[in-house]
Design an enzyme around this catalytic site. Structure first.
Site, short mmCIF file in Angstrom:
data_model
loop_
_atom_site.label_atom_id
_atom_site.label_comp_id
_atom_site.label_asym_id
_atom_site.label_seq_id
_atom_site.Cartn_x
_atom_site.Cartn_y
_atom_site.Cartn_z
N ARG A 24 0.89 -1.21 0.00
CA ARG A 24 -0.20 0.01 -0.08
C ARG A 24 0.81 1.21 0.07
NH1 ARG A 24 -5.24 -0.22 1.19
NH2 ARG A 24 -6.26 -1.89 1.28
N ARG A 66 -2.77 6.93 1.23
CA ARG A 66 -3.45 7.94 1.83
C ARG A 66 -2.41 8.59 2.82
NH1 ARG A 66 -8.55 5.22 3.96
NH2 ARG A 66 -6.96 3.61 4.11
N ARG A 72 -6.33 12.62 -5.27
CA ARG A 72 -7.51 11.91 -4.61
C ARG A 72 -8.64 13.06 -4.46
NH1 ARG A 72 -11.60 10.09 -3.14
NH2 ARG A 72 -11.57 8.26 -1.80
N ASP A 109 -7.04 -1.78 -7.27
CA ASP A 109 -7.50 -2.45 -6.23
C ASP A 109 -7.72 -3.87 -6.49
OD1 ASP A 109 -8.42 -1.45 -3.18
OD2 ASP A 109 -9.80 -3.18 -3.94
N TYR A 138 -15.67 -10.90 0.06
CA TYR A 138 -16.18 -9.60 -0.19
C TYR A 138 -17.48 -9.75 -0.86
CZ TYR A 138 -12.12 -7.03 1.54
OH TYR A 138 -10.85 -6.40 2.14
O1 CP3 Z 1 -0.11 -1.24 -2.58
C1 CP3 Z 1 -0.29 -0.05 -3.39
O2 CP3 Z 1 0.14 1.07 -3.18
C2 CP3 Z 1 -1.24 -0.50 -4.73
C3 CP3 Z 1 -2.86 -0.18 -4.64
C4 CP3 Z 1 -3.42 -1.00 -3.59
C5 CP3 Z 1 -4.81 -0.59 -3.03
N1 CP3 Z 1 -5.35 -1.83 -2.63
C6 CP3 Z 1 -5.17 0.86 -3.29
C7 CP3 Z 1 -6.16 1.29 -2.22
C8 CP3 Z 1 -3.52 -2.62 -3.56
C9 CP3 Z 1 -2.48 -3.40 -3.84
C10 CP3 Z 1 -4.63 -2.74 -2.75
C11 CP3 Z 1 -5.02 -4.37 -2.23
C12 CP3 Z 1 -6.23 -4.37 -1.60
N2 CP3 Z 1 -7.37 -3.71 -1.60
C13 CP3 Z 1 -6.17 -5.32 -0.41
C14 CP3 Z 1 -5.10 -6.13 -0.33
C15 CP3 Z 1 -4.06 -5.67 0.61
C16 CP3 Z 1 -4.44 -5.63 2.17
O3 CP3 Z 1 -4.46 -4.55 2.63
O4 CP3 Z 1 -4.79 -6.73 2.75
C17 CP3 Z 1 -7.73 -5.19 -0.10
C18 CP3 Z 1 -8.16 -6.15 1.23
C19 CP3 Z 1 -8.44 -4.39 -0.36
C20 CP3 Z 1 -9.73 -3.86 -0.36
C21 CP3 Z 1 -9.68 -2.52 -0.05
N3 CP3 Z 1 -9.49 -1.35 -0.85
C22 CP3 Z 1 -10.39 -1.93 1.42
C23 CP3 Z 1 -11.03 -2.84 2.28
C24 CP3 Z 1 -10.22 -0.54 1.32
C25 CP3 Z 1 -10.80 0.34 2.10
C26 CP3 Z 1 -10.01 0.43 3.49
C27 CP3 Z 1 -8.84 1.15 2.99
O5 CP3 Z 1 -7.69 0.79 3.45
O6 CP3 Z 1 -8.81 2.36 2.68
C28 CP3 Z 1 -9.66 -0.32 0.03
C29 CP3 Z 1 -9.49 1.17 -0.48
C30 CP3 Z 1 -8.13 1.49 -1.29
N4 CP3 Z 1 -7.53 0.57 -1.80
C31 CP3 Z 1 -7.50 2.76 -0.86
C32 CP3 Z 1 -6.38 2.60 -1.63
C33 CP3 Z 1 -5.15 3.77 -1.74
C34 CP3 Z 1 -7.99 3.94 0.02
C35 CP3 Z 1 -8.81 4.76 -0.90
C36 CP3 Z 1 -9.10 6.21 -0.85
O7 CP3 Z 1 -8.44 6.93 -1.43
O8 CP3 Z 1 -10.00 6.49 0.06
#
Ligand code: CP3
Length: 343
Positions: free
Chosen positions: A23, A27, A36, A72, A149
């Protein structure tokens, strides 16, 4: 090109331990917020120029040894025909969850270039803009994690509905998982064809399963994906979060690298995994909030513990927290690169 990351994946000799952060685009970076603030999260994922821009931010600002595609894990599920929303504070929501045969039958296995072309275009833009500075990692979710999910309708604490389907309707569960697996295989192959130089499979919720259930209801699908995408020739990383009790099973996934969370000492994991697989991890994300001298001690300990591994890629044990000061992430990366340098 900086090839330390790819070499460590394959267990080849490196001049220092490569490091990236799960990640790493997101943020905790003010630059991410600047982009964003103008668009929704899904629009950002679907706009190749913007997605490429935020992918590159941590390469420049934090100094990591690999870039990871900004997207994502849930994006391909939308292409399978499911409505997906990201709600402020609540996270991802599937308003029409998949809980019966009709819903499973309605799911389509999309052509990735046609339905997920924006992802492939982001990869192509990135390969041009990276100019071979660092390798680009593509990714997907693992079928079990993705299924949680779509069955639960969003994030979940105890995965009750998912396990209910597993245990009371195993054939329906298998049909759903097989469709998600088929989609994931063609999606990952398309990412490699577009230019992704490594592929990571995120199994974020694998740790919620008893070992026997992981073996029956999660691992076989991961094994099938890896068997099929091996032909791309790119290294494959499998990250089963909270999976230290599942290591012996995860090793049979076929991955080149296993991602490890912080709940296990790296030397214990290396002992159990043996000499033919590389490891990635495993600093507690909260350790990035420690003062520099304490953080450095933790980095040093992990580097020491990884010494017996075939290859080691330094990373956090899970995603970086939004509260993390970017300068601490940068300091961690510099510290890994400095302490591990040989000669
Ligand atoms: O790693 C990176 O920088 C690449 C981008 C990336 C995102 N999500 C961007 C994101 C990757 C590889 C993911 C994977 C992801 N997404 C996972 C597996 C990794 C982990 O953390 O276990 C999972 C479970 C998700 C599902 C997901 N996406 C959730 C549960 C959420 C909301 C909670 C949260 O962390 O915000 C997201 C949103 C998300 N995915 C954001 C980002 C940058 C935040 C979105 C925003 O800008 O508001």
């Amino acid at each position: 090109m900086n090839t330390t990351f790819l070499k460590a994946c394959r267990g080849e000799k490196v001049s220092y331990t490569p490091v990236w952060i799960m990640r790493q685009a997101g943020r905790y970076l003010p630059d991410y917020h600047k982009v964003r603030d103008k668009v929704s999260f899904l629009t950002l994922c679907k706009s190749p120029d913007l997605a490429a821009e935020v992918t590159l931010q941590p390469v420049d600002i934090i100094g990591v040894d690999a870039a990871i595609l900004f997207s994502d894990i849930l994006i391909p599920l939308e292409a399978m025909g499911l409505e997906l929303e990201f709600r402020e504070k609540q996270g991802p929501v599937f308003p029409s969850p998949v809980r019966d045969k009709d819903a499973v039958d309605r799911l389509v296995v999309p052509d990735p270039e046609e339905k997920l072309g924006f992802v492939m275009e982001t990869i192509r833009v990135l390969r041009r803009e990276l100019e071979n500075k660092v390798p680009l990692i593509g990714f997907s979710g693992a079928p079990f994690t993705l299924a949680t999910y779509v069955i639960e309708g969003g994030s979940s604490k105890n995965f009750f509905l998912t396990k209910k389907m597993m245990f009371s309707a195993p054939d329906l569960y298998a049909d759903l998982l097989n469709k998600i697996t088929d989609c994931t295989i063609s999606y990952l192959k398309a990412q490699a064809a577009a230019g992704a130089q490594a592929l990571q499979i995120f199994d974020s919720w694998a740790g919620a399963l008893a070992p026997c259930d992981f073996e029956s209801f999660a691992l076989p699908y991961v094994q099938r994906i890896i068997r099929e995408i091996k032909e791309t020739g790119v290294p494959i990383i499998y990250f089963a979060n909270n999976g230290s009790t599942l290591l012996d099973l995860a090793k049979t996934s076929g991955a080149d690298v296993l991602g490890l969370d912080w709940r296990i000492n790296l030397d214990d994991a290396v002992k159990r995994l043996g000499p033919d697989i590389s490891v990635q991890g495993n600093l507690d994300p909260c350790a990035l909030l420690l003062p520099p001298d304490k953080l450095e001690k933790r980095v040093s300990r992990i580097l020491e513990q990884a010494k017996g591994a075939r290859g080691h890629i330094f990373n956090l044990g899970h995603g970086i927290l939004p509260e993390t000061p970017p300068e601490n992430a940068r300091y961690m990366v510099e510290t890994v690169q400095r302490l591990s340098r040989v000669g």
